[in-house]
Design an enzyme around this catalytic site. Structure first.
Site, PDB file in Angstrom:
ATOM      1  N   HIS A  39      -2.818 -53.798  60.303  1.00 53.96           N
ATOM      2  CA  HIS A  39      -3.363 -54.828  61.193  1.00 53.96           C
ATOM      3  C   HIS A  39      -4.872 -54.964  61.036  1.00 53.96           C
ATOM      4  CE1 HIS A  39       0.125 -52.742  63.076  1.00 53.96           C
ATOM      5  NE2 HIS A  39       0.604 -53.965  63.049  1.00 53.96           N
TER       6      HIS A  39
HETATM    7 FE1  FES Z   1      -2.492 -51.247  63.266  1.00 53.52          FE
HETATM    8 FE2  FES Z   1      -3.807 -49.624  61.631  1.00 53.52          FE
HETATM    9  S1  FES Z   1      -4.456 -51.511  62.409  1.00 53.52           S
HETATM   10  S2  FES Z   1      -1.826 -49.380  62.447  1.00 53.52           S
END
Ligand code: FES
Length: 148
Positions: free
Chosen positions: A112
């Protein structure tokens, strides 16, 4: 889990090596002087630049400093993103593309898009809430680190 002893004598400057410890990936990084010199320039953009707001477990005393380490060049981290636990990529370049030019490299989580600097300090505005965890470790001698 048993402690793990790591021979750091073969880790070159700028290199990251990953070791298993208690089923977790532990990153050991031999940071370059340029990488260390760039750390203060990132402080204003970080969530917890001094690493002093976490639990004792996440931020042992010896990690409550800018390099988050016992010896400045040697960074030891649990390589799991503090968002949902993906393994972040090591990004050892000073101007990573296609990121903003002020990022001096560090760790990037592909799940993410969380970013951390070369001390594992998390940037503002990403999903991960905290700096990467520093595990318990100590230097056995000049060329060996024991984790755990
Ligand atoms: Fe979601 Fe690393 S940004 S697990």
């Amino acid at each position: 889990g048993a402690p793990v002893t790591v021979d750091i004598s073969k880790i070159e400057e700028g290199q990251r090596v990953t070791y298993p410890w208690r089923g977790l990936p532990v990153f050991v990084v031999n940071r370059t002087k340029a990488q260390l010199d760039a750390l203060p320039s990132q402080d204003a953009r970080l969530v917890d630049a001094k690493s002093d707001s976490g639990s004792a477990e996440q931020q042992p005393k010896y990690a409550q400093n800018e390099t988050r380490s016992i010896k400045p060049e040697w960074l030891v981290l649990v390589g799991l993103c503090t968002h949902l636990g993906c393994v972040p990529d090591f990004v050892p370049v000073m101007k990573p593309e296609p990121f903003d030019p002020d990022w001096k490299g560090g760790f990037y989580c592909p799940c993410h898009k969380s970013r951390y600097d070369m001390s594992g300090r998390v940037y503002q505005g990403v999903p991960a809430p905290k700096n990467l965890l520093v595990p318990p470790y100590h230097f056995v001698d000049d060329t060996h680190i024991q984790v755990g």
